[in-house]
Design an enzyme around this catalytic site. Sequence first.
Site, PDB file in Angstrom:
ATOM      1  N   PRO A 136       0.775  -1.237   0.000  1.00  0.00           N
ATOM      2  CA  PRO A 136       0.000   0.000   0.000  1.00  0.00           C
ATOM      3  C   PRO A 136       0.814   1.299   0.000  1.00  0.00           C
ATOM      4  O   PRO A 136       0.832   2.058   0.974  1.00  0.00           O
ATOM      5  CB  PRO A 136      -0.836  -0.130   1.273  1.00  0.00           C
ATOM      6  CG  PRO A 136       0.016  -0.943   2.186  1.00  0.00           C
ATOM      7  CD  PRO A 136       0.719  -1.923   1.292  1.00  0.00           C
ATOM      8  N   CYS A 137       1.424   1.599  -1.120  1.00  0.00           N
ATOM      9  CA  CYS A 137       2.176   2.851  -1.253  1.00  0.00           C
ATOM     10  C   CYS A 137       1.264   4.065  -1.208  1.00  0.00           C
ATOM     11  O   CYS A 137       1.719   5.173  -0.913  1.00  0.00           O
ATOM     12  CB  CYS A 137       3.027   2.834  -2.519  1.00  0.00           C
ATOM     13  SG  CYS A 137       2.133   2.448  -4.024  1.00  0.00           S
TER      14      CYS A 137
END
Length: 170
Positions: A136-137
């Site tokens: 989850p950037c």
Amino acid sequence: MKNSPHWVKTTVDSPLGPLLLAASAQGLAGLWFTNQRHLPADSLVQSWPADASHPMLQAAVQQLTRYWAGELNPFDLPLDLSGGTPFQQSVWQALRTIPAGQTLRYGELATQIGRPAAVRAVGTAIGRNPLSIVVPCHRVVGADGSLTGYAGGLDRKAALLRLEHGDGLF
């Protein structure tokens, strides 16, 4: 980033646009919006056989479906992060520790991996994340808390954060 010519792929629709998924023998190796920055070279993607029935790709699609419905977080898939450098892999692993619905600043992430002076390098590694959404950037924000730097586009980053806060995509 190193991408293997031995991966398989599929493309699926999502509420935020088409996604390209790639799998290796080790796990899910890629998940990109088809128009995002830092996609693998077209010639390489074209060399990957399409295989929507591949068990890893099917598992990823099932979990993505649950994610879009607000029913799944975190993802539970074996991942193949071998396409990155050791530094990139450390950043990508750290991204996986950010809980859904929360954000972390780039500097905080750099400190978390023991490299507080490497904020720009951390940002570059985040931008090269091959597993959008699953790693989850989108949960990393600027020093002032603003939405910055998402290879899939800031509108998608905002939508993903809204979904994870329980506010729906749109």
